[in-house]
Design a protein around this motif. Structure first.
Motif, PDB file in Angstrom:
ATOM      1  N   GLU A  40      25.996  58.269  13.981  1.00 44.63           N
ATOM      2  CA  GLU A  40      27.275  58.697  13.413  1.00 44.63           C
ATOM      3  C   GLU A  40      27.851  59.890  14.187  1.00 44.63           C
ATOM      4  OE1 GLU A  40      24.881  56.941   9.995  1.00 44.63           O
ATOM      5  OE2 GLU A  40      24.500  58.181  11.768  1.00 44.63           O
ATOM      6  N   ARG A  41      26.973  60.815  14.581  1.00 43.40           N
ATOM      7  CA  ARG A  41      27.454  61.988  15.324  1.00 43.40           C
ATOM      8  C   ARG A  41      27.846  61.626  16.747  1.00 43.40           C
ATOM      9  NH1 ARG A  41      24.425  67.601  13.636  1.00 43.40           N
ATOM     10  NH2 ARG A  41      24.862  67.460  11.403  1.00 43.40           N
ATOM     11  N   VAL A  42      27.131  60.687  17.341  1.00 42.82           N
ATOM     12  CA  VAL A  42      27.512  60.218  18.679  1.00 42.82           C
ATOM     13  C   VAL A  42      28.903  59.596  18.625  1.00 42.82           C
ATOM     14  CG1 VAL A  42      26.972  58.592  20.532  1.00 42.82           C
ATOM     15  CG2 VAL A  42      25.127  59.867  19.422  1.00 42.82           C
ATOM     16  N   LEU A  43      29.131  58.782  17.609  1.00 42.85           N
ATOM     17  CA  LEU A  43      30.429  58.121  17.479  1.00 42.85           C
ATOM     18  C   LEU A  43      31.539  59.117  17.175  1.00 42.85           C
ATOM     19  CD1 LEU A  43      29.381  54.930  15.472  1.00 42.85           C
ATOM     20  CD2 LEU A  43      29.939  55.092  17.900  1.00 42.85           C
ATOM     21  N   SER A  44      31.277  60.064  16.275  1.00 45.06           N
ATOM     22  CA  SER A  44      32.320  61.032  15.929  1.00 45.06           C
ATOM     23  C   SER A  44      32.613  61.959  17.103  1.00 45.06           C
ATOM     24  CB  SER A  44      31.918  61.841  14.696  1.00 45.06           C
ATOM     25  OG  SER A  44      30.775  62.643  14.955  1.00 45.06           O
ATOM     26  N   GLY A  45      31.549  62.353  17.838  1.00 45.36           N
ATOM     27  CA  GLY A  45      31.753  63.210  19.000  1.00 45.36           C
ATOM     28  C   GLY A  45      32.536  62.513  20.095  1.00 45.36           C
ATOM     29  N   THR A  46      32.235  61.242  20.311  1.00 43.37           N
ATOM     30  CA  THR A  46      32.963  60.464  21.318  1.00 43.37           C
ATOM     31  C   THR A  46      34.412  60.269  20.900  1.00 43.37           C
ATOM     32  OG1 THR A  46      30.910  59.295  21.885  1.00 43.37           O
ATOM     33  CG2 THR A  46      32.970  58.324  22.649  1.00 43.37           C
ATOM     34  N   SER A  47      34.611  59.954  19.628  1.00 47.35           N
ATOM     35  CA  SER A  47      35.974  59.765  19.116  1.00 47.35           C
ATOM     36  C   SER A  47      36.811  61.022  19.303  1.00 47.35           C
ATOM     37  CB  SER A  47      35.929  59.398  17.627  1.00 47.35           C
ATOM     38  OG  SER A  47      35.219  58.206  17.412  1.00 47.35           O
ATOM     39  N   GLU A  48      36.232  62.158  18.933  1.00 45.63           N
ATOM     40  CA  GLU A  48      36.967  63.426  19.029  1.00 45.63           C
ATOM     41  C   GLU A  48      37.304  63.764  20.476  1.00 45.63           C
ATOM     42  OE1 GLU A  48      36.353  68.149  17.837  1.00 45.63           O
ATOM     43  OE2 GLU A  48      34.957  66.621  17.099  1.00 45.63           O
ATOM     44  N   ALA A  49      36.324  63.575  21.381  1.00 45.78           N
ATOM     45  CA  ALA A  49      36.549  63.920  22.782  1.00 45.78           C
ATOM     46  C   ALA A  49      37.627  63.053  23.419  1.00 45.78           C
ATOM     47  CB  ALA A  49      35.238  63.787  23.561  1.00 45.78           C
ATOM     48  N   LEU A  50      37.705  61.802  22.983  1.00 50.15           N
ATOM     49  CA  LEU A  50      38.665  60.870  23.574  1.00 50.15           C
ATOM     50  C   LEU A  50      39.973  60.790  22.782  1.00 50.15           C
ATOM     51  CD1 LEU A  50      36.279  57.943  24.610  1.00 50.15           C
ATOM     52  CD2 LEU A  50      37.319  59.675  26.093  1.00 50.15           C
ATOM     53  N   GLY A  51      40.048  61.520  21.678  1.00 49.20           N
ATOM     54  CA  GLY A  51      41.263  61.484  20.873  1.00 49.20           C
ATOM     55  C   GLY A  51      41.487  60.140  20.206  1.00 49.20           C
ATOM     56  N   ARG A  52      40.401  59.481  19.856  1.00 49.99           N
ATOM     57  CA  ARG A  52      40.486  58.168  19.207  1.00 49.99           C
ATOM     58  C   ARG A  52      39.976  58.275  17.767  1.00 49.99           C
ATOM     59  NH1 ARG A  52      41.985  54.045  23.010  1.00 49.99           N
ATOM     60  NH2 ARG A  52      42.307  55.163  24.977  1.00 49.99           N
ATOM     61  N   ARG A  53      40.106  57.175  17.013  1.00 43.55           N
ATOM     62  CA  ARG A  53      39.672  57.182  15.625  1.00 43.55           C
ATOM     63  C   ARG A  53      38.850  55.937  15.326  1.00 43.55           C
ATOM     64  NH1 ARG A  53      44.513  59.132  11.700  1.00 43.55           N
ATOM     65  NH2 ARG A  53      42.769  60.115  10.621  1.00 43.55           N
ATOM     66  N   LEU A  54      37.886  56.099  14.415  1.00 36.81           N
ATOM     67  CA  LEU A  54      37.100  54.983  13.919  1.00 36.81           C
ATOM     68  C   LEU A  54      37.116  55.018  12.397  1.00 36.81           C
ATOM     69  CD1 LEU A  54      33.900  55.161  16.168  1.00 36.81           C
ATOM     70  CD2 LEU A  54      35.635  53.367  16.253  1.00 36.81           C
ATOM     71  N   SER A  55      37.256  53.865  11.797  1.00 40.11           N
ATOM     72  CA  SER A  55      37.182  53.793  10.339  1.00 40.11           C
ATOM     73  C   SER A  55      35.722  53.845   9.898  1.00 40.11           C
ATOM     74  CB  SER A  55      37.821  52.502   9.841  1.00 40.11           C
ATOM     75  OG  SER A  55      37.033  51.383  10.230  1.00 40.11           O
ATOM     76  N   GLU A  56      35.485  54.107   8.637  1.00 38.73           N
ATOM     77  CA  GLU A  56      34.119  54.087   8.112  1.00 38.73           C
ATOM     78  C   GLU A  56      33.499  52.714   8.302  1.00 38.73           C
ATOM     79  OE1 GLU A  56      33.876  55.456   4.124  1.00 38.73           O
ATOM     80  OE2 GLU A  56      34.706  57.438   4.561  1.00 38.73           O
ATOM     81  N   ALA A  57      34.305  51.677   8.166  1.00 39.03           N
ATOM     82  CA  ALA A  57      33.803  50.313   8.362  1.00 39.03           C
ATOM     83  C   ALA A  57      33.385  50.098   9.813  1.00 39.03           C
ATOM     84  CB  ALA A  57      34.866  49.290   7.956  1.00 39.03           C
TER      85      ALA A  57
ATOM     86  N   VAL B  30      28.631  51.783  23.841  1.00 40.13           N
ATOM     87  CA  VAL B  30      29.713  51.726  24.822  1.00 40.13           C
ATOM     88  C   VAL B  30      30.472  50.416  24.710  1.00 40.13           C
ATOM     89  CG1 VAL B  30      30.234  51.617  27.291  1.00 40.13           C
ATOM     90  CG2 VAL B  30      28.624  53.342  26.428  1.00 40.13           C
ATOM     91  N   ARG B  31      29.738  49.327  24.607  1.00 39.68           N
ATOM     92  CA  ARG B  31      30.365  48.002  24.492  1.00 39.68           C
ATOM     93  C   ARG B  31      31.265  47.911  23.265  1.00 39.68           C
ATOM     94  NH1 ARG B  31      25.964  44.130  23.105  1.00 39.68           N
ATOM     95  NH2 ARG B  31      26.591  44.566  20.953  1.00 39.68           N
ATOM     96  N   GLU B  32      30.764  48.373  22.133  1.00 38.19           N
ATOM     97  CA  GLU B  32      31.525  48.277  20.884  1.00 38.19           C
ATOM     98  C   GLU B  32      32.758  49.173  20.901  1.00 38.19           C
ATOM     99  OE1 GLU B  32      30.969  46.272  18.186  1.00 38.19           O
ATOM    100  OE2 GLU B  32      29.428  45.269  19.393  1.00 38.19           O
ATOM    101  N   LEU B  33      32.632  50.357  21.470  1.00 40.26           N
ATOM    102  CA  LEU B  33      33.774  51.262  21.513  1.00 40.26           C
ATOM    103  C   LEU B  33      34.826  50.797  22.508  1.00 40.26           C
ATOM    104  CD1 LEU B  33      32.033  54.749  21.241  1.00 40.26           C
ATOM    105  CD2 LEU B  33      33.252  53.487  19.464  1.00 40.26           C
ATOM    106  N   GLU B  34      34.390  50.300  23.656  1.00 42.48           N
ATOM    107  CA  GLU B  34      35.357  49.808  24.641  1.00 42.48           C
ATOM    108  C   GLU B  34      36.126  48.602  24.111  1.00 42.48           C
ATOM    109  OE1 GLU B  34      33.112  49.224  28.200  1.00 42.48           O
ATOM    110  OE2 GLU B  34      33.410  51.298  28.878  1.00 42.48           O
ATOM    111  N   ALA B  35      35.455  47.802  23.265  1.00 46.52           N
ATOM    112  CA  ALA B  35      36.147  46.660  22.663  1.00 46.52           C
ATOM    113  C   ALA B  35      37.235  47.123  21.694  1.00 46.52           C
ATOM    114  CB  ALA B  35      35.141  45.772  21.929  1.00 46.52           C
ATOM    115  N   ARG B  36      37.001  48.261  21.057  1.00 42.98           N
ATOM    116  CA  ARG B  36      37.969  48.797  20.097  1.00 42.98           C
ATOM    117  C   ARG B  36      39.022  49.675  20.768  1.00 42.98           C
ATOM    118  NH1 ARG B  36      33.303  47.800  17.518  1.00 42.98           N
ATOM    119  NH2 ARG B  36      33.340  47.232  15.301  1.00 42.98           N
ATOM    120  N   TRP B  37      38.646  50.268  21.897  1.00 43.14           N
ATOM    121  CA  TRP B  37      39.549  51.195  22.594  1.00 43.14           C
ATOM    122  C   TRP B  37      39.762  50.711  24.033  1.00 43.14           C
ATOM    123  CZ3 TRP B  37      35.909  55.851  21.357  1.00 43.14           C
ATOM    124  CH2 TRP B  37      35.928  56.111  19.974  1.00 43.14           C
TER     125      TRP B  37
END
Length: 237
Positions: A60-77, A35-42
């Motif tokens: 990886e699936r938690v991150l991709s699922g969260t990204s998709e639900a929120l309409g956000r994107r994360l790079s592989e890095a 949550v902390r890392e994603l909120e810092a990016r979004w």
């Protein structure tokens, strides 16, 4: 799924434990990091309500699922960096009270089956002194085709132990994990003692997907396993 009625007639030969949220109280730590890392990016995104129900899956699936639900994107890095931080901090989480004593009291062959990486689980078991119970009987998602909720990890564990899936009893803390173990045809005890678990709703969810019993204190585990063993032996006679 293997027929659960047939499974209850097979004597229990092995205990298989998940790692995160069962042996160590790490899920809340991992969730906080994610949550902390994603909120810092979004900035401004409400991450926690979306992310928390996804716990138990690969990071990886938690991150991709969260990204998709929120309409956000994360790079592989981004994904690699977040996973590294989450794994590092979660791996230092404390053992649940009573885990070592419970494992000591249970005489069944034991294995650990995790959605994490083998290297991470080995580090956790070595740090906590639990390697003496599991040895090399570690089965992780990076060594099978599909992670939980697919049954691959649990089927690999049964094969590695040389026992039928129906002869295994599993301890899991997540809907994802219980689903995987039940799909493998195994009995499942749901553990709800983690800091990430919120009230009776989670216990209900674990029962809904197939946990035959739910408990919140690892010191209860030996008695629960003994009851299952006695009942299975009685039915098999």
């Amino acid at each position: 799924m293997t027929n659960a009625t047939n499974a209850t007639n097979v004597a229990i030969q092995a205990l298989i434990c998940d790692c995160d949220g069962v042996l160590i109280d790490s899920e809340a730590v991992a969730a906080s990091v994610l949550v902390r890392e994603l909120e810092a990016r979004w900035p401004g995104a409400l991450v926690a309500p979306v992310l928390m129900p996804l716990l138990g899956q690969r990071i990886e699936r938690v991150l991709s699922g969260t990204s998709e639900a929120l309409g956000r994107r994360l790079s592989e890095a981004d994904v690699a960096a977040i996973r590294a931080v989450a794994e590092r901090e979660a791996a230092q989480a404390p053992l649940f009270p009573g885990v070592a004593g419970a494992l000591e009291a249970i005489t069944l062959t034991k294995a650990c089956a995790s959605n994490s990486y083998t290297s991470v689980v080995r580090q956790v078991l070595e740090r906590t002194g639990l390697t003496r119970f599991f040895g090399d009987r570690i089965y992780c998602a990076d060594a099978v085709a599909n992670p939980k909720p697919a049954p691959d990890v649990y089927l690999a564990a049964a094969q590695g132990l040389g026992v039928a899936p129906q002869a295994c009893i599993v301890v899991e803390d997540s809907v994802t994990g219980v689903t995987a173990a039940r799909a493998a045809g195994m009995r499942v005890l749901g553990f709800v003692g983690g800091a990430h678990v919120g009230g009776d709703a989670h216990a209900h969810e674990l029962r809904e997907v197939g946990a035959q019993a739910v408990f919140d204190d690892m010191r209860m585990l030996p008695a629960l396993v003994a009851d299952w063993m006695q009942n299975a032996e009685a039915r098999a006679q």
